[in-house]
Design a protein around this motif. Structure first.
Motif: not given
Length: 225
Positions: A119, A122, A126, A128, A130, A141, A143, A155-156
């Motif tokens: 993890w 951001i 939010s 990311r 991995h 990504t 939120t 989203t990706a």
């Protein structure tokens, strides 16, 4: 933001989820027209594997059966009249993304406790995620709602099919959180490609945790008892 998300769902104790069956109904648009469907999804956390069993209906009568099995990143996808794909690179990569997106939505303890996941924050709302198990790095990504701390969007970039020359923007939206079988869960969500109308709407009705899913993974297609 990830810690607040975990506490919003589970408090201070994360459950140990090794397997699960998630059932519900939805609307899918395999031919652009949204059609009713029923689904049963199986998950094996140790192998990062999942199995999709979907029945699409027309006027309440089943007319299309979709089977997808992802075994540790190797996928078999049978779309009935739309064809079948076995262990191909675009489909395999999309299957890994699908597994982690689904467990994050419906069985988030798996994504929150698996040491293979990395993890990265951001900002305050939010982060990311991995994904493990891929030769080329991949990340979601995510939120979180600033008021509830619950997941809001994921989203990706993802291949829509094996023949896709490039990856499309893959958006997943949380529409409603609620309680299912005593668990706080994302009960209504939608999947969207690029700026198109939602490709799928998922409504969760039942979740069974730490159940034997081995028979489903051993058999591809058909029904298992």
């Amino acid at each position: 933001p990830v810690l607040r998300f975990a506490r919003a769902i589970y408090g201070d104790d994360l459950p140990d989820i090794q397997s699960a069956i998630v059932q519900g109904r939805g609307r899918l648009a395999p031919f652009k027209l949204p059609l009713p469907a029923r689904f049963r999804f199986y998950y094996d956390a140790a192998g990062c594997s999942h199995y999709h069993d979907i029945q699409v209906t027309w006027f309440n009568r089943p007319f299309m059966r979709i089977h997808e099995r992802n075994l540790e990143g190797h996928a078999t996808l049978d779309l009935g009249p739309m064809g079948r794909v076995d262990d191909q690179p675009h489909t395999n990569r999309a299957a890994v993304q699908g597994y982690w997106g689904e467990v994050l939505a419906w069985l988030p303890a798996i994504a929150l406790t698996d040491p293979r996941v990395r993890w990265e924050a951001i900002d305050d709302h939010s982060a990311r995620l991995h994904l493990p198990g891929l030769e080329v790095e991949e990340a979601f990504t995510i939120t979180f709602d600033p008021e509830t701390s619950l997941l809001d969007t994921l989203t990706a970039r993802r291949y829509q099919s094996e023949s896709s020359p490039q990856r499309w923007l893959w958006r997943n939206h949380a529409r409603a959180w609620g309680a299912v079988d005593g668990q706080r869960v994302l009960v209504v969500s939608q999947t969207q490609w690029n700026e198109d109308k939602p490709w799928a709407t998922w409504e969760i009705e039942n979740i069974a945790l730490n159940v034997d899913v081995s028979a489903r993974f051993k058999q591809f297609g058909g029904d298992v008892s």
